[in-house]
Each structure stands twice: as structure tokens, then as C-alpha cells.
Write a protein that holds these residues in place. Structure first.
Motif, PDB file in Angstrom:
ATOM      1  N   CYS A 139      -9.823   9.383   0.017  1.00  0.00           N
ATOM      2  CA  CYS A 139     -10.596   8.164   0.280  1.00  0.00           C
ATOM      3  C   CYS A 139      -9.758   7.212   1.130  1.00  0.00           C
ATOM      4  CB  CYS A 139     -10.981   7.507  -1.040  1.00  0.00           C
ATOM      5  SG  CYS A 139     -11.798   5.923  -0.801  1.00  0.00           S
ATOM      6  N   PRO A 140     -10.356   6.688   2.206  1.00  0.00           N
ATOM      7  CA  PRO A 140      -9.604   5.815   3.123  1.00  0.00           C
ATOM      8  C   PRO A 140      -9.247   4.448   2.535  1.00  0.00           C
ATOM      9  CG  PRO A 140     -11.695   6.560   4.090  1.00  0.00           C
ATOM     10  CD  PRO A 140     -11.725   6.940   2.647  1.00  0.00           C
TER      11      PRO A 140
ATOM     12  N   ALA B 263     -19.157  15.726  -6.695  1.00  0.00           N
ATOM     13  CA  ALA B 263     -17.948  15.193  -7.356  1.00  0.00           C
ATOM     14  C   ALA B 263     -16.930  14.716  -6.318  1.00  0.00           C
ATOM     15  CB  ALA B 263     -17.350  16.273  -8.257  1.00  0.00           C
ATOM     16  N   ASP B 264     -17.353  13.754  -5.523  1.00  0.00           N
ATOM     17  CA  ASP B 264     -16.511  13.254  -4.435  1.00  0.00           C
ATOM     18  C   ASP B 264     -15.858  11.942  -4.835  1.00  0.00           C
ATOM     19  OD1 ASP B 264     -17.514  15.345  -3.002  1.00  0.00           O
ATOM     20  OD2 ASP B 264     -19.120  14.171  -2.091  1.00  0.00           O
ATOM     21  N   ASP B 265     -14.719  11.683  -4.197  1.00  0.00           N
ATOM     22  CA  ASP B 265     -14.086  10.389  -4.422  1.00  0.00           C
ATOM     23  C   ASP B 265     -14.957   9.306  -3.789  1.00  0.00           C
ATOM     24  OD1 ASP B 265     -11.853  11.618  -5.602  1.00  0.00           O
ATOM     25  OD2 ASP B 265     -11.145  12.179  -3.614  1.00  0.00           O
ATOM     26  N   ASN B 266     -15.438   9.589  -2.598  1.00  0.00           N
ATOM     27  CA  ASN B 266     -16.240   8.607  -1.872  1.00  0.00           C
ATOM     28  C   ASN B 266     -17.131   9.353  -0.882  1.00  0.00           C
ATOM     29  OD1 ASN B 266     -17.256   6.582  -0.290  1.00  0.00           O
ATOM     30  ND2 ASN B 266     -15.284   5.777   0.388  1.00  0.00           N
ATOM     31  N   PHE B 267     -18.429   9.383  -1.178  1.00  0.00           N
ATOM     32  CA  PHE B 267     -19.373  10.150  -0.351  1.00  0.00           C
ATOM     33  C   PHE B 267     -19.588   9.524   1.031  1.00  0.00           C
ATOM     34  CE2 PHE B 267     -23.641  11.655   0.920  1.00  0.00           C
ATOM     35  CZ  PHE B 267     -23.455  13.029   0.764  1.00  0.00           C
ATOM     36  N   TYR B 268     -19.065   8.314   1.226  1.00  0.00           N
ATOM     37  CA  TYR B 268     -19.285   7.599   2.498  1.00  0.00           C
ATOM     38  C   TYR B 268     -17.915   7.331   3.134  1.00  0.00           C
ATOM     39  CZ  TYR B 268     -21.287   3.884   5.503  1.00  0.00           C
ATOM     40  OH  TYR B 268     -21.706   3.114   6.561  1.00  0.00           O
ATOM     41  N   PRO B 269     -17.282   8.386   3.675  1.00  0.00           N
ATOM     42  CA  PRO B 269     -15.889   8.219   4.122  1.00  0.00           C
ATOM     43  C   PRO B 269     -15.731   7.493   5.443  1.00  0.00           C
ATOM     44  CG  PRO B 269     -16.598  10.510   4.404  1.00  0.00           C
ATOM     45  CD  PRO B 269     -17.751   9.779   3.819  1.00  0.00           C
ATOM     46  N   VAL B 270     -16.827   7.332   6.206  1.00  0.00           N
ATOM     47  CA  VAL B 270     -16.727   6.607   7.485  1.00  0.00           C
ATOM     48  C   VAL B 270     -17.751   5.480   7.470  1.00  0.00           C
ATOM     49  CG1 VAL B 270     -17.059   6.779   9.985  1.00  0.00           C
ATOM     50  CG2 VAL B 270     -15.987   8.663   8.736  1.00  0.00           C
ATOM     51  N   THR B 271     -17.273   4.243   7.589  1.00  0.00           N
ATOM     52  CA  THR B 271     -18.203   3.116   7.539  1.00  0.00           C
ATOM     53  C   THR B 271     -18.545   2.666   8.962  1.00  0.00           C
ATOM     54  OG1 THR B 271     -16.467   1.448   7.594  1.00  0.00           O
ATOM     55  CG2 THR B 271     -17.096   2.288   5.424  1.00  0.00           C
TER      56      THR B 271
ATOM     57  N   TYR C  47      -3.579   3.297 -14.641  1.00  0.00           N
ATOM     58  CA  TYR C  47      -3.460   4.757 -14.579  1.00  0.00           C
ATOM     59  C   TYR C  47      -2.258   5.154 -13.747  1.00  0.00           C
ATOM     60  CZ  TYR C  47      -7.581   6.204 -17.071  1.00  0.00           C
ATOM     61  OH  TYR C  47      -8.470   6.470 -18.070  1.00  0.00           O
ATOM     62  N   PRO C  48      -1.486   6.155 -14.197  1.00  0.00           N
ATOM     63  CA  PRO C  48      -0.328   6.589 -13.420  1.00  0.00           C
ATOM     64  C   PRO C  48      -0.714   6.900 -11.976  1.00  0.00           C
ATOM     65  CG  PRO C  48      -0.456   7.794 -15.477  1.00  0.00           C
ATOM     66  CD  PRO C  48      -1.699   6.984 -15.394  1.00  0.00           C
ATOM     67  N   GLY C  49       0.228   6.632 -11.099  1.00  0.00           N
ATOM     68  CA  GLY C  49      -0.027   6.941  -9.684  1.00  0.00           C
ATOM     69  C   GLY C  49      -0.707   5.796  -8.955  1.00  0.00           C
ATOM     70  N   THR C  50      -1.028   4.709  -9.684  1.00  0.00           N
ATOM     71  CA  THR C  50      -1.709   3.591  -9.030  1.00  0.00           C
ATOM     72  C   THR C  50      -0.727   2.440  -8.787  1.00  0.00           C
ATOM     73  OG1 THR C  50      -2.294   2.523 -11.112  1.00  0.00           O
ATOM     74  CG2 THR C  50      -3.857   4.128 -10.271  1.00  0.00           C
ATOM     75  N   VAL C  51      -1.132   1.543  -7.903  1.00  0.00           N
ATOM     76  CA  VAL C  51      -0.326   0.342  -7.649  1.00  0.00           C
ATOM     77  C   VAL C  51      -0.260  -0.490  -8.937  1.00  0.00           C
ATOM     78  CG1 VAL C  51      -0.338  -1.841  -6.371  1.00  0.00           C
ATOM     79  CG2 VAL C  51      -0.915   0.282  -5.200  1.00  0.00           C
ATOM     80  N   ASP C  52      -1.382  -0.573  -9.645  1.00  0.00           N
ATOM     81  CA  ASP C  52      -1.412  -1.343 -10.899  1.00  0.00           C
ATOM     82  C   ASP C  52      -0.384  -0.799 -11.891  1.00  0.00           C
ATOM     83  OD1 ASP C  52      -3.364  -3.022 -10.092  1.00  0.00           O
ATOM     84  OD2 ASP C  52      -4.991  -2.086 -11.223  1.00  0.00           O
ATOM     85  N   PHE C  53      -0.323   0.534 -11.975  1.00  0.00           N
ATOM     86  CA  PHE C  53       0.595   1.141 -12.947  1.00  0.00           C
ATOM     87  C   PHE C  53       2.035   0.779 -12.613  1.00  0.00           C
ATOM     88  CE2 PHE C  53       3.178   4.356 -14.966  1.00  0.00           C
ATOM     89  CZ  PHE C  53       2.580   4.497 -16.213  1.00  0.00           C
ATOM     90  N   MET C  54       2.381   0.836 -11.331  1.00  0.00           N
ATOM     91  CA  MET C  54       3.771   0.527 -10.931  1.00  0.00           C
ATOM     92  C   MET C  54       4.118  -0.909 -11.292  1.00  0.00           C
ATOM     93  SD  MET C  54       4.358   2.639  -7.403  1.00  0.00           S
ATOM     94  CE  MET C  54       3.810   1.319  -6.436  1.00  0.00           C
TER      95      MET C  54
ATOM     96  N   SER D 125      -5.903   6.153  -8.267  1.00  0.00           N
ATOM     97  CA  SER D 125      -4.808   7.009  -7.786  1.00  0.00           C
ATOM     98  C   SER D 125      -5.257   7.939  -6.665  1.00  0.00           C
ATOM     99  CB  SER D 125      -4.264   7.838  -8.951  1.00  0.00           C
ATOM    100  OG  SER D 125      -5.303   8.586  -9.539  1.00  0.00           O
ATOM    101  N   VAL D 126      -6.571   8.003  -6.446  1.00  0.00           N
ATOM    102  CA  VAL D 126      -7.100   8.993  -5.505  1.00  0.00           C
ATOM    103  C   VAL D 126      -6.470   8.898  -4.113  1.00  0.00           C
ATOM    104  CG1 VAL D 126      -9.181   9.451  -4.148  1.00  0.00           C
ATOM    105  CG2 VAL D 126      -9.285   9.500  -6.619  1.00  0.00           C
ATOM    106  N   TRP D 127      -6.405   7.696  -3.578  1.00  0.00           N
ATOM    107  CA  TRP D 127      -5.908   7.562  -2.198  1.00  0.00           C
ATOM    108  C   TRP D 127      -4.437   7.928  -2.096  1.00  0.00           C
ATOM    109  CZ3 TRP D 127      -2.425   3.382  -1.089  1.00  0.00           C
ATOM    110  CH2 TRP D 127      -2.273   2.460  -2.131  1.00  0.00           C
ATOM    111  N   ARG D 128      -3.709   7.849  -3.236  1.00  0.00           N
ATOM    112  CA  ARG D 128      -2.287   8.180  -3.193  1.00  0.00           C
ATOM    113  C   ARG D 128      -2.056   9.664  -3.471  1.00  0.00           C
ATOM    114  NH1 ARG D 128       1.333   4.613  -6.204  1.00  0.00           N
ATOM    115  NH2 ARG D 128       2.478   4.276  -4.286  1.00  0.00           N
ATOM    116  N   THR D 129      -2.878  10.271  -4.344  1.00  0.00           N
ATOM    117  CA  THR D 129      -2.659  11.691  -4.647  1.00  0.00           C
ATOM    118  C   THR D 129      -3.455  12.587  -3.674  1.00  0.00           C
ATOM    119  OG1 THR D 129      -4.389  11.535  -6.308  1.00  0.00           O
ATOM    120  CG2 THR D 129      -2.135  11.394  -7.094  1.00  0.00           C
ATOM    121  N   ASP D 130      -4.716  12.251  -3.454  1.00  0.00           N
ATOM    122  CA  ASP D 130      -5.544  13.089  -2.572  1.00  0.00           C
ATOM    123  C   ASP D 130      -5.462  12.664  -1.104  1.00  0.00           C
ATOM    124  OD1 ASP D 130      -6.402  14.767  -4.478  1.00  0.00           O
ATOM    125  OD2 ASP D 130      -8.295  13.763  -4.867  1.00  0.00           O
TER     126      ASP D 130
END
Ligand code: B12
Ligand code: SF4
Length: 502
Positions: free
Chosen positions: A166-167, A209-217, A364-371, A174-179
């Protein structure tokens, strides 16, 4: 050597809502020479340890919430003499934990589709590596799932992924950092093949089961144009064109097919896209609203969302285009105050959304909030049962707190109580019945009420309630309601259905 793939869960309902896709993808990645893998989804029934023999390979997929159960299974499988391999987002982030606590011989980080064959052959030779780098593979290498292994009557919805990554860069995700932020989008050919296979089997409800079905705005396109960045513009246009091709083919499926996906609110600016979704039978979408105030949106790095009246208008746009929204809201943001709860409940009612979930801010681990949270906790460490709260998933379920983030003005209990009361208001029988007025037939209206009730039981009470009596009452209700719901969702098998052309 038999291959087992296990999706861990502390609770089993006999029937589950959505297929855990990874099980069927890893099954597809298992070479034929090993025979069909034995798939166990513990949300249906717990694993039977007697099925595991010495020398077998046991693959366990974990996210943060089911990691502890996964580790128990790992240790049990190792005691049986099997090779234990962990994968999934949590194992990717904490590979050492799976070794220390889960009896792992090996951990796969990232995507399993390609590397799994190598893991199995290494285990076969008795020489598994401690860590395998599965990486972020290109979309063309994503494997279609082995739906032929699916117990058809056990799930309400099947799940097919069309795009990964996800952009955006929301602080709680965590999606944008892991995926990654580059959308890895599958071609419509392979997606439609899988969907047709599922319809042939009798699934008419399918989660994309997508992170974001609209990847281009539209904004992305405009910016690339303004910057005269032709390469970027062409890349974005190709992704967008492929989305439309997929939706044109979905539109040719039998009219009772229903898709649900996850999408950002920006899609509401794009009527052409929403109309294509409607034609493609994408009737529902989870939209991350998060907060109704500009301050709240800033808290979570999501200022591309709208707030206040504009927000209500934007959510209504989905409905006008025939896309029903499951709005996702977060409570406990630093800028939230007492009045935020009632105001959110009102906005959710006014915005004509069909369903809503009200979650509490959880790092959630892997997120900016978690850090940020982990750093904050360094100065005043907290432990429960000898486990640092920053490893909360290792704390036994019954002792785990429901809220983690200290709030500047409200206590954790206040946030929990207020959140529960927003659930109660939104899912009160009168509100649900009033919300169902857009449905014409009585049977379908009653179905809507039933789904609302089961959603609330499975989610709100088991998720945020601290009272154990309420939690077990909810689990019982969810179990009771699950079977009739499954029957409502089941479709007629269509063995002769053809794959739609462009
Ligand atoms: C669809 C989805 C859902 C659906 C369906 C879940 C289901 N039953 O499948 C719903 C809406 C129900 C859902 C709910 C939740 N979800 Co969710 N969900 C997703 C999403 C978008 C896609 C998952 C998917 O199907 N992917 C397709 C498969 C093929 O990919 P995969 O699972 O990653 O598996 C690959 C690799 O990880 C690896 N792999 C996985 N397991 C194994 C095992 C072995 C042995 C090996 C070798 C490899 C391997 O290989 C696979 C193929 O490449 C992910 C985001 C994401 N990108 O993963 C979030 C995600 C998994 N969800 C997340 C969260 C937080 C939740 C909720 C807690 C949300 C909430 N607040 O309630 C709940 C928890 C529900 C639960 N108890 O399971 C987080 C998890 C974060 C974390 N650290 O755990 C994610 C990553 C999204 C995010 N925003 O960060 N979710
Ligand atoms: S838009 Fe959704 S998937 Fe993308 S980073 Fe934000 S929360 Fe994650």
C-alpha cells in the motif's frame, strides 16, 4: 514425510467467516511429490497431535494475535519429532522468538510462495536453515490457492488477493513497511481463474483480501502529470487500467456474486472507479475512517482522509454508488476526548454506513506507533506475569490488558467503557433495523440483522470486553449463530461456469 500446515487459534467455532488464504497458497507451493498437505485451521477445530509423526514437516503461520498459540503448537510438534517451520507476519518480524519459544527449526521471513519448496527439501535432507528470506516476490510469482483442498461447508467467505502492498504510511499499520509501498498487483487472468473456481465450488461471497483495492488515486495521477514524470505516470496508468480490466471481468460473473474489499476513502472522489466496482459486484468495502477529527487523523498520519461534515458526505458517496461501507474507527488517540465517542457514533449513523467497527488504539509490531510506544515504555517498563508489556502477545490471554497506550486525559477503563457503549449504540436492535431499510425483501433484512449481531458478538464482546462472563457468553452466541449464517452465505455450485473474457 507428511506436510502439515496449521493456522493457530485459541478458540474454535466449527464454522469460520473467511478462509485463511495462506494455508491454501502454501498448499499450492508444496510440490506434488510430498502428497497433499494436511491443512488444519484451528478456528474450525483444534489440531490433533496424534496426526503428527516423526520426520513430518509442520508449517505454522502466525500473526501477532495468535503467536502464543502458534508457539504451543510448535513445541508440541517438535516433541512429536517433526520439523517445525514458522512463517507469517509475526514470524517475519520476530524470527528469534519462534526459535526460542515455538520450537522452530526454521523461520521463513516474507513471502512463502517461492521459498517453501527449498525449505521442504532441506527438511527432507535433515538440514533446515534457521532463517529463510522469502522476500517480497513480484506479483507474477504469487501462487493461486489450492481451493480443491477447501472444506466447502466450513467457511462463509473465500478470500482471493489481487494486490499486495500500500502506497500510504498510516502510523498504526505494518503493511506498508512489511509488504512495501509499491503495489504488487496480480494480472486479472489469474485472479479471475481463482474466482471462477470458487464459484464452481459454490462460493458466492468472496473477500478480495487486499491491503488497499485502490492503489492509484486521481491525486497520484495528477501529481505525476504536473511533475512531467512520464515513467511514473505510465506505471500508474498501467496499474489503474489493470484494475478496470479485472472489474470488467468480475462484472460478467453471475449476478448473485458478492465481493468485499478494503479501500481508502479517496476512492469516493473517483466516480468512474466506484461505478466499475458496482458493476463488478463489489458490494462492500472496509474503509479506514479512523477518526472524525482533523487532529485524530494527524495522530495516525492519515490526513488524506476527510473529517467532520466532509467525511460524512464522502462516506455517503460510496452508498450512492452501491458500495456498502464497513467503517473502521479507532478510539484512544491522544487527541480524543470524552465527547469524541458520542460524536463518532453520530457521524457513523449519519454517514449511512452499513457496518462499523470501533477498535482501540493498539500498537502492532512493525508499525511507527509500536516503535514510539516501545521507546516510551523504556523509561517506565511494565511487566505482567514477568513478561514486558511490549511483548504483550506472550502474556497469557486471561491476563492480557485490553489497552496499552497511556492517554493524556482518560483512563484505560474510561476508553474501554466508552468504546463498548459506542458498539452498543450502533448495534442496538432499533439502529440495526433502521439501517436495514435500504433492503427490500424481509428475508434479506433479517439476514442483515443476523449478520450485524454475529459481527458484534464475534468482534466487540470478545475483542474489547474485560468481563470474562461476557466474553464466554459472546463466544457461545457466535458459535450458535455461525452455522445458520454459513447456510445463508452458501451458494449453488456452478461446475460449468466459464472464465469471463475481456
Ligand atoms: C484479509 C485480512 C484480514 C481478513 C481475513 C483474515 C483471514 N482469516 O485470512 C480479516 C478482515 C478478517 C482480518 C482481520 C484481522 N486482521 Co487482518 N489482514 C488481512 C490482510 C489484508 C491480508 C491477509 C491475506 O490473506 N493475505 C494473503 C496471504 C497469502 O498472505 P500472508 O497471510 O501474508 O501469507 C504469506 C506470507 O506471510 C507467508 N506465510 C504466512 N504464513 C506462513 C506459514 C509458513 C509455514 C510459511 C513458510 C510462510 C507463511 O507466505 C504466505 C504466501 O506468501 C492482511 C495484510 C497483509 N498484507 O497480510 C491483514 C493483517 C494480517 N491483519 C492484521 C490485523 C491486525 C487484523 C486484526 C487483528 C484487525 C483487528 N483490529 O481486529 C484482525 C484479526 C483477525 C484474526 N484473529 O485473525 C494485521 C496483522 C498485524 C500483525 N502484526 O499481526 C495485517 C498484517 C494488516 C495490518 N494492517 O497490519 N484480516
Ligand atoms: S491505507 Fe490501509 S493498508 Fe495502507 S497503510 Fe494505511 S491502514 Fe495500512
Amino acid at each position: 514425510m507428511r506436510v502439515h500446515l496449521i493456522n493457530p487459534s485459541e478458540v474454535s467455532f466449527g464454522t469460520a467467516v473467511i478462509t485463511p488464504r495462506w494455508l491454501y497458497v502454501l498448499a499450492a507451493a508444496t510440490p506434488e511429490s510430498y502428497g497433499d498437505p494436511l491443512l488444519v485451521d484451528e478456528t474450525l477445530a483444534p489440531v490433533d497431535s496424534t496426526s503428527i509423526q516423526a520426520g513430518d514437516v509442520v508449517g505454522i503461520g502466525i500473526h501477532t494475535a495468535n503467536a502464543l498459540r502458534g508457539y504451543k503448537i510448535g513445541k508440541m510438534a517438535r516433541e512429536c519429532g517433526a520439523y517445525v517451520v514458522f512463517g507469517g507476519i509475526h514470524a517475519t518480524l520476530y524470527p528469534n522468538e519462534a526459535h526460542e519459544l515455538g520450537g522452530a527449526h526454521a523461520v521463513v521471513k516474507g513471502d512463502g510462495d517461492v521459498v517453501w519448496t527449498r525449505v521442504l527439501s532441506d527438511c527432507g535432507r535433515g538440514t533446515p536453515l534457521p532463517v529463510y528470506e522469502g522476500g517480497r516476490i513480484e506479483a507474477a510469482s504469487f501462487l493461486p490457492a489450492r481451493w480443491d483442498l477447501l472444506p466447502r461447508k466450513s467457511y462463509m467467505w473465500a478470500s482471493v488477493q489481487t494486490v499486495r502492498g500500500c502506497p500510504k504510511h498510516c502510523s498504526f499499520c505494518s503493511v506498508w513497511r512489511t509488504d512495501g509501498q509499491r503495489p504488487r498487483q496480480r494480472s486479472s487472468d489469474v485472479v479471475i481463474e481463482e474466482i471462477v473456481q470458487l464459484r464452481r465450488l459454490g462460493f458466492r461471497f468472496i473477500a478480495l483480501a487486499d491491503d488497499n483495492f485502490y492503489p492509484v488515486t486521481l491525486t497520484d495521477l495528477r501529481l505525476a502529470e504536473e511533475q512531467n514524470n512520464t515513467a511514473r505516470l505510465n506505471e500508474l496508468k498501467t496499474i489503474r487500467a489493470e484494475r478496470f480490466s479485472l472489474m470488467r471481468r468480475l462484472a460478467q460473473l453471475p449476478p448473485d456474486t458478492i465481493f468485499f474489499t478494503q479501500i481508502t476513502m479517496e476512492a469516493a472522489e473517483d466516480s468512474e472507479f466506484l461505478d466499475a466496482m458496482q458493476r463488478a459486484h463489489i458490494k462492500g468495502a472496509l474503509v479506514g475512517v479512523e477518526s472524525i477529527t482533523p487532529e485524530g487523523l494527524k495522530d495516525v498520519f492519515k490526513d488524506f482522509n476527510l473529517a467532520g461534515k466532509d467525511l460524512v458526505e464522502r462516506l455517503k458517496t460510496f452508498r450512492r454508488h452501491g458500495v456498502y461501507v464497513l467503517g473502521s474507527f479507532i478510539f484512544g488517540l491522544p487527541s480524543d476526548r470524552h465527547e469524541t465517542f458520542a460524536a463518532t457514533a453520530r457521524a457513523a449513523q449519519q454517514a449511512d454506513i452499513a457496518f462499523a467497527q470501533f477498535v482501540t488504539l493498539t500498537p502492532y509490531p512493525g508499525t511507527v506507533d509500536f516503535m514510539r510506544w516501545e521507546k516510551q515504555m523504556e523509561t517506565a517498563p511494565v511487566e505482567i506475569a514477568g513478561i514486558p508489556i511490549t511483548r504483550r502477545w506472550l502474556i497469557p490471554q486471561a491476563l492480557r490488558p485490553k489497552l496499552y497506550w497511556p492517554h493524556p486525559t482518560m483512563s484505560a477503563e474510561e476508553i474501554r467503557r466508552n468504546t463498548q457503549s459506542v458498539w452498543d449504540t450502533f448495534y442496538g436492535i432499533k439502529s440495526v433495523w433502521a439501517r436495514s431499510r435500504f433492503i427490500k425483501s424481509l428475508r434479506a433484512r433479517l439476514t442483515f440483522v443476523l449478520i450485524s449481531k454475529i459481527y458484534r458478538q464475534m468482534y466487540a464482546d470478545t475483542g474489547i470486553a474485560t468481563d470474562s462472563a461476557r466474553v464466554s457468553r459472546s463466544s457461545r452466541w457466535a458459535r450458535l449463530l455461525a452455522r445458520p449464517c454459513q447456510m445463508l452465505f452458501a451458494g449453488r455450485p456452478m461446475p460449468n461456469l466459464r472464465v469471463p473474457e475481456f
